[in-house]
Write an enzyme that holds these catalytic residues in place. Structure first.
Site, PDB file in Angstrom:
ATOM      1  N   HIS A 262     -21.711 -30.041 -19.258  1.00 61.40           N
ATOM      2  CA  HIS A 262     -21.111 -28.723 -19.484  1.00 61.40           C
ATOM      3  C   HIS A 262     -21.666 -28.097 -20.625  1.00 61.40           C
ATOM      4  O   HIS A 262     -21.867 -28.611 -21.614  1.00 61.40           O
ATOM      5  CB  HIS A 262     -19.368 -28.945 -19.880  1.00 61.40           C
ATOM      6  CG  HIS A 262     -18.676 -27.797 -20.001  1.00 61.40           C
ATOM      7  ND1 HIS A 262     -18.600 -26.986 -18.970  1.00 61.40           N
ATOM      8  CD2 HIS A 262     -18.100 -27.288 -21.072  1.00 61.40           C
ATOM      9  CE1 HIS A 262     -17.663 -26.131 -19.289  1.00 61.40           C
ATOM     10  NE2 HIS A 262     -17.634 -26.103 -20.634  1.00 61.40           N
ATOM     11  N   ASP A 264     -21.611 -24.799 -22.734  1.00 62.19           N
ATOM     12  CA  ASP A 264     -20.759 -23.338 -22.982  1.00 62.19           C
ATOM     13  C   ASP A 264     -21.833 -22.510 -23.140  1.00 62.19           C
ATOM     14  O   ASP A 264     -22.982 -22.531 -23.986  1.00 62.19           O
ATOM     15  CB  ASP A 264     -20.023 -23.549 -24.107  1.00 62.19           C
ATOM     16  CG  ASP A 264     -18.622 -24.470 -23.966  1.00 62.19           C
ATOM     17  OD1 ASP A 264     -18.102 -24.221 -22.857  1.00 62.19           O
ATOM     18  OD2 ASP A 264     -18.607 -25.137 -24.937  1.00 62.19           O
ATOM     19  N   ASP A 374     -13.219 -26.088 -17.730  1.00 60.13           N
ATOM     20  CA  ASP A 374     -12.733 -25.659 -19.279  1.00 60.13           C
ATOM     21  C   ASP A 374     -12.028 -24.432 -19.458  1.00 60.13           C
ATOM     22  O   ASP A 374     -12.063 -24.174 -20.785  1.00 60.13           O
ATOM     23  CB  ASP A 374     -13.929 -26.217 -19.930  1.00 60.13           C
ATOM     24  CG  ASP A 374     -13.688 -26.050 -21.422  1.00 60.13           C
ATOM     25  OD1 ASP A 374     -12.674 -26.673 -21.934  1.00 60.13           O
ATOM     26  OD2 ASP A 374     -14.482 -25.756 -22.352  1.00 60.13           O
ATOM     27  N   HIS A 579     -15.820 -18.313 -21.026  1.00 56.22           N
ATOM     28  CA  HIS A 579     -14.679 -18.858 -21.600  1.00 56.22           C
ATOM     29  C   HIS A 579     -14.438 -19.165 -22.848  1.00 56.22           C
ATOM     30  O   HIS A 579     -13.505 -19.852 -23.442  1.00 56.22           O
ATOM     31  CB  HIS A 579     -13.949 -20.058 -20.564  1.00 56.22           C
ATOM     32  CG  HIS A 579     -14.638 -21.168 -20.727  1.00 56.22           C
ATOM     33  ND1 HIS A 579     -15.468 -21.572 -19.644  1.00 56.22           N
ATOM     34  CD2 HIS A 579     -14.819 -22.037 -21.768  1.00 56.22           C
ATOM     35  CE1 HIS A 579     -16.174 -22.850 -19.854  1.00 56.22           C
ATOM     36  NE2 HIS A 579     -15.779 -23.202 -21.386  1.00 56.22           N
TER      37      HIS A 579
END
Length: 1013
Positions: A262, A264, A374, A579
């Site tokens: 993951h 971001d 997420d 997000h």
């Protein structure tokens, strides 16, 4: 038998930590290291290779915050290491074990090819298995000294979130740069011990298997020569082999593992750093794929692939090869992993369109699922949009973070607002960064809600949030857990394969209807208000630019539709819907850059729209209406004077005087336009809003009451608003001034100015226009508060059983009561352009042009009536991770709409967010498209992306009921097709008498491709 478990466990732990772990590398020689500090922002490899380096010693501080230091490392593999596994081991001075929010580095060969990254849990770089030894090693290492924003667990304010405030003192002390021999037998012994110890401690005390492992570990320690770990490792492994070979129970739960990292796209680092993170993580992943044939890695976010393609062509080529081999699985089909609530409907459609097209174009892969582990809750519009983009599954993890109620399912059908269902899974391992620890395996089985119905779950494994990805240690754990007694079975496989099997074994899985509301992170609907406003404005400006560019392409000879510019601008907006950007939960640097990007987008879209309008011809002043509804309202002319105009939906009209049924009368602080009468009290609130048509008072108490709350959540400042915020507040009831500022017959206005707190001011212009019951509150705030939230309340005299809030392509209804813990947990919710409350026969709406967070409550008055209160969350003041979040100037408008039906509210929501445009242009004779029939709403008008010249129109049913109508075109129509979101044909649409008949179920989205004659 005596209980010796404590002795054995402590024995194993000490031997492992103090003898076995240090023996993994059997021999080492140091590199010769030189360093060069890059000035300012990161530089290319070519520039770094040409720089002048100076000698650098271990235990030397290095790395200013957000800096880049290049290290040249040279060494020679000793001849006696011939035939052994040699690795470079680099420790930059790592802090803790999380790879994502600290020092990281990418190792390059001397010719510029990225080889592999190093981070706290992945410090090695394979060198060779030299036949003769003596190999010369020459690396250039790009090391990023990113600050550890998380070091105080979000408990302290830090200036480190922006290079402008972070200072220049070195953050790290370089620890190690060696060539080393990996002792593979000790390496595997280390993993054998870890897996068995962790399995053992999570088995119940009464399980024989626990004690079998315990005593096997004791015997293994007897076989360990503490003075010769390497020489005795094989013997120790032989003792452990029988307990590692025992197969899992026939009924054991199956965990489908897929590698993941993951990343971001921005969070505690800026976008520029994410571009480098992708190269580091993807280099590691492709290197791991070369080592493990059974490895499969799932990776989402087309934007990140594009960054690698454009900046790291060698890494891009390795990704393409891994995809061909079936070891790399593009997933998600979105441009980025966007916030799940705040992007508009068309924006979510474009996320899916741009993401899926990228993977089809560059890999020949059509992704089949939405991958959003997420995001902070998920709109009930997702099932339909996901299906329309060709997806058949949905994955998330975040709902497991619920503060109050445990979500009842892990595998289920999710039903959206229109009735579409999509097969959905929440991994019960409760993380998207799994590493196959004993604790995780135990939790996955205990937590799994579908026991008796299904018997498998998914576990994305690898270090994440700031990247890092899977490691060889995690892969080795997976291999040992593939079929091990006492543990769930682990199989590495593609997410598509998992979802196909899960659906086949559990086709009648339970159904969850409506939004997936996260009972946490509710402040993300409000934090960083300027970022949210930039998104809202950009979405509507894109709609406007596409509509008028399409109009010009159809009616203005020589005009060229700006495909490339619109594509690029859409992608910029989609990126900033990530997000942790749009929700307002990133560091200051991220939001500073976001505001600048939105300003650039606005400037460019304004130019595109002006160019399109100008192409329609000059010579007359016209008014352009981008809304899908006919409008009769007051507009400001280019000279600033108000005028009352009538303009068709999606069309334009000459600026000609029209006459409202009644003008505005202003008497002191009372505004009356024959539809509503508004009284402004001495304290600046609304003392009365009287609906003259319905002959009833709208308010149940002071209207537009501004309330300042103390806002200190328990943990994550930018993310959370906790229920106790409501217990302490100050009502702003002492204005600096209340004055009438317009008595124009078309426009009456009262201005209220307030000062409060730490030097903050609010100036609101309360405006009533001729011909409209809508009351606007044009708001200018100079905000200097800390740990506060400002709300605007409208207590209305209606007994509303529920509120309706606009979401993407429709609306959701939420109860206004708190009968259960599920309703009570929704004390702060999200909506888009409007919130509506009503009782049979009468409704009131609160409309906004940039905010999302709100709350709705109700009380029973002493007279027996019910007051339902809608409160907009206007601005917050969190201090972590951005100490200056929301400080400064904010300008926005919100409105009260009395006597409103849902359809009235939908129309006014568009009107407020899409102001009429006045321009010197002769205009087109009629709109590109128009609709005969209520409820069929046009969301987007554009030319087809394939350059064919076809017109693409996206429609939806906006009221929540059945809708029928006819779509008519302002151009000769040769044919029409129903398409998916990617504009691929699904079926032919009928064309009757020059129009396309349309029949929609509640909230149905329909995309039509119109072929011109």
């Amino acid at each position: 038998m005596h209980d010796e478990s404590r002795r054995i466990e402590e024995r194993v732990q000490r031997a492992h930590d103090q003898r076995i772990k240090p023996a993994i590398y059997a021999a080492t020689v140091p590199f010769e290291v030189e360093a060069w500090q890059a000035p300012g922002e990161p530089v290319s490899f070519e520039e770094a290779a040409a720089a002048r380096y100076t000698p650098f010693a271990m235990d030397t501080p290095w790395g200013p915050p957000w800096g880049t230091t290049w290290f040249r490392m040279r060494g020679q593999v000793p001849a006696e290491w011939a035939g052994k596994r040699v690795e470079a081991v680099i420790d930059l001075g790592f802090v803790g074990d999380w790879p994502g929010n600290q020092a990281e580095a990418l190792v390059h060969l001397a010719d510029g090819r990225p080889l592999k990254a190093v981070n706290p849990l992945n410090q090695y770089v394979p060198v060779a298995n030299p036949a003769d030894g003596g190999e010369e090693i020459d690396y250039l290492v790009e090391a990023a000294s990113n600050p550890d924003i998380l070091k105080d667990n979000f408990s302290k304010v830090t200036p480190m979130g922006d290079k402008l405030t972070a200072g220049s003192a070195p953050l790290y002390t370089f620890q190690r740069a060696d060539l080393a021999v990996l002792d593979e037998e000790v390496f595997h012994l280390d993993l054998d011990l870890q897996v068995l110890r962790e399995l053992m401690v999570h088995l119940p005390e009464h399980e024989p298997r626990r004690h079998e492992i315990l005593h096997a570990l004791d015997r293994a320690m007897d076989a360990l020569d503490l003075d010769d770990v390497s020489g005795s490792a094989a013997a120790v492994r032989e003792v452990l082999a029988p307990v590692l070979a025992k197969p899992a129970n026939a009924s054991a739960h199956t965990i489908s593992g897929v590698g993941h990292a993951h990343i971001d796209s921005a969070w505690l680092w800026p976008i520029r750093e994410t571009k480098r993170k992708t190269s580091r993580t993807f280099s590691n992943v492709t290197a791991l794929a070369d080592e493990y044939d059974d490895f499969i890695f799932a990776c989402s976010q087309a934007q990140q692939y594009e960054w690698v393609r454009d900046n790291y062509p060698h890494v891009w080529a390795r990704i393409q090869e891994s995809v061909k081999k079936g070891q790399w699985a593009p997933v998600g089909g979105m441009w980025v992993e966007a916030d799940g609530n705040l992007p508009g409907g068309e924006a979510i459609a474009r996320q899916l369109i741009h993401g899926k097209r990228f993977f089809i174009e560059h890999f020949g892969v059509e992704t089949k699922g939405v991958w959003l582990p997420d995001s902070f809750g998920y709109t009930a519009a997702y099932p339909q949009l996901a299906k329309l983009a060709g997806n058949d599954w949905f994955l998330t993890q975040k709902i497991s973070w619920n503060q109050t109620n445990k979500f009842p399912h892990h595998t289920f059908w999710w039903e959206g607002i229109d009735g579409t269902r999509i097969f959905t899974h929440f991994p019960p391992v409760d993380t998207y960064n799994a590493r196959f620890s004993g604790e995780e395996m135990d939790r996955a089985v205990r937590n799994y809600s579908e026991k008796g119905g299904g018997q498998r779950s998914l576990a994305p494994f690898g270090w994440g949030d700031g990247g890092g990805g899977p490691t060889r240690e995690i892969m080795e754990r997976a291999r040992r857990l593939a079929n091990l007694e006492g543990s769930p079975k682990v199989v590495i496989e593609h997410p598509d394969d998992f979802f196909a099997q899960a659906r086949a074994e559990y086709p009648d899985a339970p159904v969850w209807v409506g939004e997936l509301y996260l009972e946490l992170h509710r402040a993300t609907y409000t934090s960083q208000a300027r970022t949210k406003q930039g998104n809202r404005r950009s979405e509507h400006r894109l709609r406007e630019a596409e509509l008028w560019a399409t109009t010009a392409a159809l009616h203005a000879p020589g005009y060229a539709y700006p495909y490339e510019k619109l594509d690029r601008l859409w992608k910029t907006v989609l990126l900033h819907q990530f997000h942790d950007i749009l929700p307002g939960s990133s560091i200051a640097w991220v939001h500073r850059e976001a505001e600048a990007e939105y300003a650039r987008v606005a400037e460019e879209l304004e130019a595109l729209t002006a160019e399109a309008v100008a192409a329609l011809g000059a010579g007359a002043t016209r008014v352009f209406n981008t809304s899908p509804f006919d409008r009769a309202e007051v507009v400001r002319t280019s000279e600033g004077a108000p005028a009352y105009v009538e303009v068709p939906a999606n069309g334009s009209a000459p600026l000609a005087d029209a006459h409202p049924a009644q003008f505005v009368r202003t008497e002191g602080r009372v505004l009356d336009n024959g539809l509503v009468r508004v009284e402004v009290a001495e304290d600046g609130t609304l003392s009365s809003v009287y609906d003259l048509r319905a002959r009833r008072e709208v308010l149940g108490d002071k209207g537009n009451l501004l309330r300042l709350h103390t806002d200190l959540p328990n943990y994550w400042d930018a993310w959370d608003i906790d229920k106790h915020y409501n217990n302490r507040y100050t009502d702003l009831l002492e204005p600096t001034s209340v004055e009438v500022v317009s008595e124009d017959p078309l426009l009456g206005a009262v201005r209220v100015t307030r000062s409060f707190g730490k030097g903050s001011t609010i100036t609101q212009t309360i405006t009533l226009r001729a011909g409209s019951p809508r009351i606007d509150f044009e708001t200018d705030i100079d905000w200097h508060e800390a740990e506060k939230i400002l709300k605007a309340a409208f207590p209305v005299d209606v007994r509303a059983a529920h509120s309706s809030a606009e979401i993407q392509f429709g609306h959701v209804q939420r109860p206004t009561h708190t009968n259960t813990s599920w309703e009570a947990a929704r004390f702060e919710v999200s909506g888009h352009r409007w919130v509506h409350v009503g009782e049979p026969g009468y409704g009131v709406a609160v409309i906004n042009d940039s905010t999302y967070g709100h709350d709705v409550s109700r009380t029973v008055r002493e007279d027996g009536g019910t007051t339902t209160t809608v409160r907009l969350s206007l601005v917050r003041a969190p201090r972590i991770p951005d100490p200056e979040a929301d400080q400064g100037r904010h300008r926005f408008t919100y409105s009260l709409l009395p006597g409103a039906s849902i359809q009235d509210t939908v129309a006014e929501g568009y009107s407020l967010n899409l102001p009429l445009r006045v321009a010197d242009a002769s205009g087109a004779s009629e709109p590109v498209v128009s609709v005969d029939g209520d409820g069929v709403t046009v969301e987007a008008v554009k030319l087809a992306d394939d350059g064919s010249g076809d017109v693409v129109v996206r429609l939806y049913e906006s009221g929540g009921g059945r809708a029928q109508g006819v779509l008519r075109t302002g151009f000769p129509l040769a044919g029409a097709q129903v398409t998916d979101l990617l504009e691929r044909p699904l079926e032919d649409a009928a064309v009757e008498e020059g129009g396309v008949p349309v029949s929609l179920r509640p909230f149905q989205v329909l995309t039509l491709r119109l072929r011109r004659s």
